[in-house]
Design an enzyme around this catalytic site. Structure first.
Site, PDB file in Angstrom:
ATOM      1  N   ASN A 146       0.861  -1.185   0.000  1.00  0.00           N
ATOM      2  CA  ASN A 146       0.000   0.000   0.000  1.00  0.00           C
ATOM      3  C   ASN A 146       0.894   1.230   0.000  1.00  0.00           C
ATOM      4  OD1 ASN A 146      -1.763   2.130   0.559  1.00  0.00           O
ATOM      5  ND2 ASN A 146      -3.062   0.876   1.873  1.00  0.00           N
ATOM      6  N   ASN A 148      -0.207   4.378  -1.253  1.00  0.00           N
ATOM      7  CA  ASN A 148      -0.958   5.627  -1.178  1.00  0.00           C
ATOM      8  C   ASN A 148      -2.294   5.358  -0.490  1.00  0.00           C
ATOM      9  OD1 ASN A 148      -2.332   8.033  -1.512  1.00  0.00           O
ATOM     10  ND2 ASN A 148      -1.904   8.224  -3.700  1.00  0.00           N
ATOM     11  N   GLY A 171      -5.614  -2.384   0.462  1.00  0.00           N
ATOM     12  CA  GLY A 171      -5.152  -1.144  -0.146  1.00  0.00           C
ATOM     13  C   GLY A 171      -3.905  -1.225  -1.001  1.00  0.00           C
ATOM     14  N   ASP A 173      -1.543  -1.070  -4.152  1.00  0.00           N
ATOM     15  CA  ASP A 173      -1.694  -0.177  -5.299  1.00  0.00           C
ATOM     16  C   ASP A 173      -0.384  -0.095  -6.095  1.00  0.00           C
ATOM     17  OD1 ASP A 173      -0.033   1.561  -3.799  1.00  0.00           O
ATOM     18  OD2 ASP A 173      -1.785   2.503  -2.868  1.00  0.00           O
ATOM     19  N   ARG A 325      -1.533 -11.865 -20.471  1.00  0.00           N
ATOM     20  CA  ARG A 325      -1.912 -13.184 -19.973  1.00  0.00           C
ATOM     21  C   ARG A 325      -3.424 -13.302 -20.165  1.00  0.00           C
ATOM     22  NH1 ARG A 325      -5.528 -15.288 -15.787  1.00  0.00           N
ATOM     23  NH2 ARG A 325      -4.668 -17.243 -15.049  1.00  0.00           N
ATOM     24  N   ASP A 327      -6.953 -14.896 -19.572  1.00  0.00           N
ATOM     25  CA  ASP A 327      -7.714 -15.661 -18.589  1.00  0.00           C
ATOM     26  C   ASP A 327      -8.729 -16.586 -19.279  1.00  0.00           C
ATOM     27  OD1 ASP A 327      -8.326 -16.015 -15.712  1.00  0.00           O
ATOM     28  OD2 ASP A 327     -10.282 -15.228 -16.264  1.00  0.00           O
ATOM     29  N   GLU A 356      -4.045 -19.006 -20.328  1.00  0.00           N
ATOM     30  CA  GLU A 356      -4.321 -19.836 -19.151  1.00  0.00           C
ATOM     31  C   GLU A 356      -5.068 -21.087 -19.611  1.00  0.00           C
ATOM     32  OE1 GLU A 356      -6.771 -19.995 -14.936  1.00  0.00           O
ATOM     33  OE2 GLU A 356      -7.540 -18.900 -16.665  1.00  0.00           O
ATOM     34  N   HIS A 422      -2.337 -17.154  -7.479  1.00  0.00           N
ATOM     35  CA  HIS A 422      -3.496 -16.672  -6.731  1.00  0.00           C
ATOM     36  C   HIS A 422      -4.634 -17.689  -6.728  1.00  0.00           C
ATOM     37  CE1 HIS A 422      -4.422 -15.826 -10.902  1.00  0.00           C
ATOM     38  NE2 HIS A 422      -5.684 -15.661 -10.577  1.00  0.00           N
ATOM     39  N   ASP A 423      -4.516 -18.742  -7.547  1.00  0.00           N
ATOM     40  CA  ASP A 423      -5.558 -19.772  -7.641  1.00  0.00           C
ATOM     41  C   ASP A 423      -5.244 -21.036  -6.840  1.00  0.00           C
ATOM     42  OD1 ASP A 423      -7.355 -18.420  -9.325  1.00  0.00           O
ATOM     43  OD2 ASP A 423      -6.210 -18.980 -11.107  1.00  0.00           O
ATOM     44  N   ASP A 467      -7.450 -19.948  -2.072  1.00  0.00           N
ATOM     45  CA  ASP A 467      -8.153 -18.674  -2.088  1.00  0.00           C
ATOM     46  C   ASP A 467      -9.259 -18.662  -1.016  1.00  0.00           C
ATOM     47  OD1 ASP A 467      -9.509 -16.360  -2.783  1.00  0.00           O
ATOM     48  OD2 ASP A 467     -10.500 -17.281  -4.516  1.00  0.00           O
ATOM     49  N   ARG A 471      -3.786 -15.304  -0.698  1.00  0.00           N
ATOM     50  CA  ARG A 471      -3.712 -13.905  -1.111  1.00  0.00           C
ATOM     51  C   ARG A 471      -3.416 -12.982   0.072  1.00  0.00           C
ATOM     52  NH1 ARG A 471      -8.949 -14.017  -5.291  1.00  0.00           N
ATOM     53  NH2 ARG A 471      -8.153 -15.734  -6.589  1.00  0.00           N
TER      54      ARG A 471
END
Length: 584
Positions: A146, A148, A171, A173, A325, A327, A356, A422-423, A467, A471
């Site tokens: 994060n 900002n 947050g 970014d 990439r 999806d 993917e 992330h999966d 998940d 994450r």
């Protein structure tokens, strides 16, 4: 000789142009059945009074899986065209195999043999050359850093203050990535893969609302351009995630359908089964899986195609991104991807197109669609052997040999080799938090053929189940990071960069597997170097005899650069490894 198991087809992974003058030929046979194979080859138009003129070349046993052996030969036809077949030997008989079947001897008739009509340069599969030397780092932007706090969505939690839930925000970014770019540079990263950054209604952003706008929680287009420029200045390429199979529920076109129903000008943009269109109790329109929040786009419709191709071109033209990439790429029609490739390659010829796809992907990897796919067969084999102890050393070698022989070598060199994402659960968690096993996973990944990708935080020992557990917020307090693990990954990446054989220039070969002691030995050989890697995937001390002739060689232990004395015999500690270099 089991002739029923012998197979060849003059295309795809069995016969292909490796470059503009070289052909690669493979033959499949029953495991352990054939003892030697020769490639019979010649120009289709060269004849003598005795018949078709040809010659032979020995083929090498490239690898084996649980059922088959795979034989390989490289050939440079003088006139870029070839007729060819196979002279095959078992312990008891021999035969000649061609397109018309089997013969006792060479019929001296080119019509009997397989045909590679002409090596046309435009047909050569060619992924961007820079990809082969890239080490990727996947960032889930909401959880990396994060930078900002003014951009924080409503209800944002303090960084790392809780375990993630499907609907929580912390947050992360673009400024957070920019501020921590030195972490990636220090590790040796040369490519970033960002999960979706476009305006969406969730923290994962796979439910796109607007493909032309950055999600405000990440920053604006000016900040994104700054991120790209910062990465490029540090030798890092950037790849974005394109969600073109489906939109989000709040995508303007789908909202128009819900509001106006049959009168909507966007009704052909989606796969609608009936009117009125409704999301509950079950959606009566096609979706990603059965998620009503992700209506499937009709990529065959001209307007949809035009819109999405505009999106694909815009982010390259305006921001100079280096890759897309794609999806859920296997559920989109092939013709769309052909047009996608043509559209983006015109703008930037070396942009990387990554699909993917979790299964056999040969239909997408023939040079007209993708440069690579996410190599989940590699992932599964590596995790089942090193992390889960579900398969033994032989089974691991069989699965990896099947992966390598399922595609042309130039396809394998660009394959996107990941261990976690992330999966999936965090790889340290899959290893039951056995860090020694995780080290072996990184060693194998970073010394394998292809382009490796590290999921953010795996290099410092982040844990987490599937998940949303995978994450978690990136940990930036150095005292809470696993610095030893970080330095090991950093060192492996440096070996990949420093030694041609360690990375993509090295031809991969399994030398030996042992199921009793559960170790594997493989070599990586380039023109200049041969590297022999032995991995002990067991909790025992083991003694290993390396099946390699070190006579008149000066082997060096690459891990500490010490000279080896009795190299053929080594002792490995539990979950230990050996990396030996010899100059060719």
């Amino acid at each position: 000789m089991l002739k029923e198991a012998i197979y060849h087809r003059p295309k795809n992974n069995f016969a292909y142009a490796y470059d503009k003058e070289t052909l690669h030929i493979r033959l499949r046979s029953k495991k352990g059945d054939l003892v030697k194979v020769f490639l019979i080859h010649g120009d289709p138009y060269q004849w003598t009074a005795a018949g078709w003129s040809n010659t032979t070349k020995p083929m090498t046993l490239e690898g084996s899986d649980d059922l088959f052996d795979y034989w390989f030969a490289e050939i440079k036809p003088e006139f870029r065209r070839l007729r060819y077949g196979f002279e095959i030997y078992s312990n008891t008989e021999s035969a000649v195999y061609g397109e018309r079947g089997f013969s006792d001897k060479d019929p001296r008739d080119s019509g009997f043999y397989f045909c590679f009509p002409f090596l046309n340069s435009v047909d050569v599969f060619e992924a961007p050359s820079w990809v082969k030397n890239t080490v990727w780092y996947q960032i889930f932007p909401e959880r990396f850093a994060n930078g900002n706090s003014e951009l924080n969505p409503k209800g944002t939690l303090p960084w790392g203050s809780a375990d993630p839930e499907p609907d929580t925000y912390f947050g992360g970014d673009f400024e957070g990535i920019i501020n921590n770019i030195n972490h990636l540079v220090k590790l040796g990263i040369t490519g970033i893969y960002l999960t979706p950054i476009f305006k969406a209604n969730t923290n994962h952003k796979y439910d796109t609302i607007d493909y032309m706008e950055i999600d405000p929680q990440f920053g604006d287009k000016k900040t994104f351009k700054q991120l790209i420029e910062t990465c490029h200045k540090n030798g890092i390429r950037v790849m974005l995630d394109a969600v073109f199979n489906h939109s989000g529920f709040y995508f303007e076109a789908f909202q128009d359908v819900l509001e106006k129903q049959e009168k909507s000008k966007f009704k052909e943009w989606f796969h609608l089964r009936e009117f009125p269109v409704q999301a509950f109790p079950e959606p009566n329109y096609d979706t990603f899986a059965f998620t009503h929040m992700m209506p499937k786009l009709n990529t065959e419709h001209p307007e949809v195609k035009q819109y999405l191709l505009h999106v694909a071109k815009y982010w390259i033209e305006e921001f100079d991104i280096d890759g897309w990439r794609l999806d859920v790429a296997n559920e989109v029609d092939h013709e769309f991807w052909r047009e996608f490739r043509r559209a983006v390659k015109v703008i930037k010829s070396d942009v990387y197109i990554l699909g993917e796809i979790w299964h056999d992907s040969m239909p997408w990897l023939q040079g007209d669609q993708f440069d690579a796919v996410m190599n989940y067969p590699f992932t599964n084999a590596s995790l089942e052997y090193f992390a889960k102890d579900k398969i033994n050393a032989d089974e691991f070698a069989h699965q990896l040999s099947k992966v390598l022989t399922s595609y042309p070598r130039n396809v394998n060199e660009a394959a996107f080799n990941l261990l976690g994402s992330h999966d999936t659960p965090r790889i340290l968690t899959i290893c039951n938090e056995n860090k020694e096993k995780l080290k072996l996973l990184f060693l194998f990944q970073l010394s394998f053929i292809g382009t490796p990708c590290i999921y953010y935080g795996d290099e410092i020992g982040l844990t987490g189940e599937n998940d949303p557990g995978c994450r978690k917020c990136m940990i930036w307090e150095e005292s809470k990071q696993d610095s030893e693990l970080f330095n090991i990954v950093k060192k492996l990446i440096s070996l990949r960069n420093k030694h041609t054989a360690f990375g993509n220039e090295g031809e991969f070969t399994f030398l030996e597997t042992n199921t009793d002691k559960n170790y594997v030995i493989y070599s990586k050989q380039s023109v200049d170097e041969t590297i022999i890697i032995t991995i002990n995937n067991s909790s025992d001390h083991i003694d290993v005899n390396i099946p390699y002739d070190f006579t008149n060689k000066e082997p060096v232990n690459l891990w500490d650069y010490s000279k080896q004395k009795d190299t053929s015999k080594i002792e490995l500690t539990p979950y230990g490894f050996s990396i030996i270099l010899v100059k060719n």
